[in-house]
Design a protein around this motif. Sequence first.
Motif: not given
Length: 126
Positions: A123-126
């Motif tokens: 998951e890409a960092p938010q």
Amino acid sequence: MNWENLDRTRRDSAHYSVMQVQPGVGGMVALREMFPEAKADELNFVLFSTSGVHGTYCTIEAVESRLRGEDPDGPSDVTFLVVQPRIVALRYGVCKPANQADIDYLKRLRESSIKVASTIGIEAPQ
């Protein structure tokens, strides 16, 4: 078209396919067409020195050493495998870098491919 689908019943589709560089087409030409800026992305990335039935484990650096005259008997080609995860396709071939510009291109493509492959499924960092 620089690629030949090994599945003779599905020549018109890249989906769920394994393709090889067309006979008579150089691997450098095929790679430069797919990756003009030597940048991989989540749709297409490359693994090098994959050997298998179509090549050797020779590295980009080993070919570079031959081109520089440091190892005149060294290898002249590098095996590659293009991975296209979204369409479930593989493309393979052998490239023969002819000069330092080709070596530099392959190294940039390898580096960008490593970066892309290492982030798939994370998951890409938010």
